[in-house]
Structure formats: structure tokens, C-alpha cells
Design a protein around this motif. Structure first.
Motif, PDB file in Angstrom:
ATOM      1  N   GLN A   1     -44.554 -66.823 -30.594  1.00  0.00           N
ATOM      2  CA  GLN A   1     -45.055 -66.351 -30.906  1.00  0.00           C
ATOM      3  C   GLN A   1     -46.169 -66.419 -30.490  1.00  0.00           C
ATOM      4  N   ALA A   2     -47.330 -64.766 -30.483  1.00  0.00           N
ATOM      5  CA  ALA A   2     -48.439 -64.146 -29.618  1.00  0.00           C
ATOM      6  C   ALA A   2     -49.733 -65.701 -30.181  1.00  0.00           C
ATOM      7  N   VAL A   3     -49.824 -65.609 -28.589  1.00  0.00           N
ATOM      8  CA  VAL A   3     -51.381 -67.327 -28.799  1.00  0.00           C
ATOM      9  C   VAL A   3     -52.096 -66.558 -27.855  1.00  0.00           C
ATOM     10  N   LYS A   4     -53.631 -66.935 -28.824  1.00  0.00           N
ATOM     11  CA  LYS A   4     -54.826 -66.723 -27.573  1.00  0.00           C
ATOM     12  C   LYS A   4     -55.893 -67.636 -27.346  1.00  0.00           C
ATOM     13  N   MET A   5     -55.998 -67.871 -26.074  1.00  0.00           N
ATOM     14  CA  MET A   5     -56.135 -68.871 -25.503  1.00  0.00           C
ATOM     15  C   MET A   5     -57.864 -68.878 -24.833  1.00  0.00           C
ATOM     16  N   VAL A   6     -58.956 -69.200 -25.237  1.00  0.00           N
ATOM     17  CA  VAL A   6     -60.506 -68.648 -24.919  1.00  0.00           C
ATOM     18  C   VAL A   6     -61.067 -69.941 -24.734  1.00  0.00           C
ATOM     19  N   ASP A   7     -61.972 -70.019 -23.500  1.00  0.00           N
ATOM     20  CA  ASP A   7     -62.390 -71.165 -23.414  1.00  0.00           C
ATOM     21  C   ASP A   7     -63.992 -70.208 -22.633  1.00  0.00           C
ATOM     22  N   ALA A   8     -64.785 -71.009 -22.015  1.00  0.00           N
ATOM     23  CA  ALA A   8     -66.153 -70.515 -21.641  1.00  0.00           C
ATOM     24  C   ALA A   8     -65.962 -69.386 -20.548  1.00  0.00           C
TER      25      ALA A   8
END
Length: 191
Positions: free
Chosen positions: A151-158
Motif C-alpha cells: 500500500q501507499a507508504v510515506k518515508m520522512v527523515d531530516a
């Protein structure tokens, strides 16, 4: 004699109708009883504030699984979890934490399915910033240290925000593969 025979002949259809009605009633009741048993979905046990710890062969903690509530259903051998959490320990970095609103364990406990508001957080360490993933579904195989989602995935880092559909995460190899519709935004450091 003839009158008796005539009165019995008049009663015979009534007796047959009564017997047929009784037999039909038994058939309907037994079908209802069987269907009610298959429609029921009652847990055979529940555990509040569930915590399970998995150790490796040297006695070192590998995983800690917890949930606000665990419910096991015997008819389909499923185990449902309310507000599940999984910590995956590593000697190279701080524990990765996975949380969701709901979850389910496979019948042998080899796979964990996280559903609804799933978050994966790998804390910052060394020169690496905190890394967060958000999705609505995640399958985890703790013994192999892998996780995936279709499914839809959101990845966040700095500095990066990435959106994709589908992901394969290998914690041992320290790799992440995004499967389709990948869009990313990178913010360079200020000079």
C-alpha cells in the motif's frame, strides 16, 4: 369394522402431515444450530496488556511484542491485537519501533500484520537522522528482520520526504526498496 377403517383412513393424512412437519422442524433447527456455531466468533482467551519477548540463541533480546489487548479465536486460529507495538533490537542501532491501531498474528506467530495508522520509527544514531515510515498496512516477519507493504507508504527523515506504493524493508541488510509510483522531495542543507 368398515367404519373404523374409514375413520383411520381419514386420520392417515393428518398423521402423515404431522410426522412430516415434525421431521421438517428438526431439519430446520439443526441447520440453524450449525450455522449459528459457524457464525459465532467468540475468543477462547484474551490477554490485557500483552508483552512477549523473543531472545536469540545467546539470550539477547531480539524482539519485544506488546499489545493493549490480545484475542485468540479458535474457529479460524487467528490472534487479533489492539494497539500492537513491536520493537526490533539491533547491535548496530537503537531499536526500530513499529506501532498500529490493529494487528493480527499468523496462526504460528511467524508473521505479524499491522493495520491502520501504521508507523515505523528508526531513531537517530551516529550521523543518521530519525527515519519514519507511515502506511496503513505492514507485514512483518520478525525472525527474518523483514517487513513489506503493498500500500501507499510515506518515508520522512531530516532532509527527505518520499511517497511510494509498496515497500520492502530488510533490517539486517539495512536496505529499503520502494516498489512503484515513487516521488521524493529533498531539501539540501543550508550553507
Amino acid at each position: 369394522m368398515m367404519e373404523r377403517l374409514r375413520s383411520w383412513l381419514l386420520l392417515a393424512p393428518l398423521i402423515l402431515l404431522t410426522a412430516a412437519t415434525y421431521w421438517l422442524n428438526l431439519q430446520v433447527q439443526s441447520t440453524d444450530t450449525r450455522s449459528n456455531k459457524t457464525l459465532r466468533h467468540d475468543p477462547d482467551y484474551t490477554i490485557d496488556n500483552f508483552v512477549a519477548t523473543t531472545l536469540d540463541e545467546n539470550g539477547i533480546i531480539r524482539h519485544v511484542m506488546s499489545a493493549k489487548k490480545l484475542l485468540h479465536y479458535p474457529e479460524d486460529d487467528t490472534t487479533h491485537l489492539d494497539i500492537p507495538h513491536l520493537q526490533i533490537m539491533s547491535t548496530e542501532h537503537p531499536p526500530m519501533r513499529i506501532a498500529a491501531l490493529n494487528g493480527e498474528l499468523s496462526s504460528k506467530g511467524e508473521e505479524i500484520f499491522f493495520r491502520n495508522e501504521v508507523s515505523i520509527i528508526r531513531p537517530a544514531y551516529g550521523d543518521k537522522s530519525e527515519l519514519t515510515f507511515i502506511t496503513n498496512y505492514l507485514r512483518v516477519v520478525p525472525q527474518l528482520d523483514i517487513a513489506d507493504s503493498d500500500q501507499a507508504v510515506k518515508m520522512v527523515d531530516a532532509r527527505t520526504t518520499l511517497n511510494a506504493v509498496g515497500m520492502k524493508l530488510d533490517n539486517k541488510a539495512n536496505t529499503i526498496k520502494f516498489l512503484s509510483r515513487v516521488k521524493t522531495e529533498y531539501v539540501p542543507p543550508k550553507k
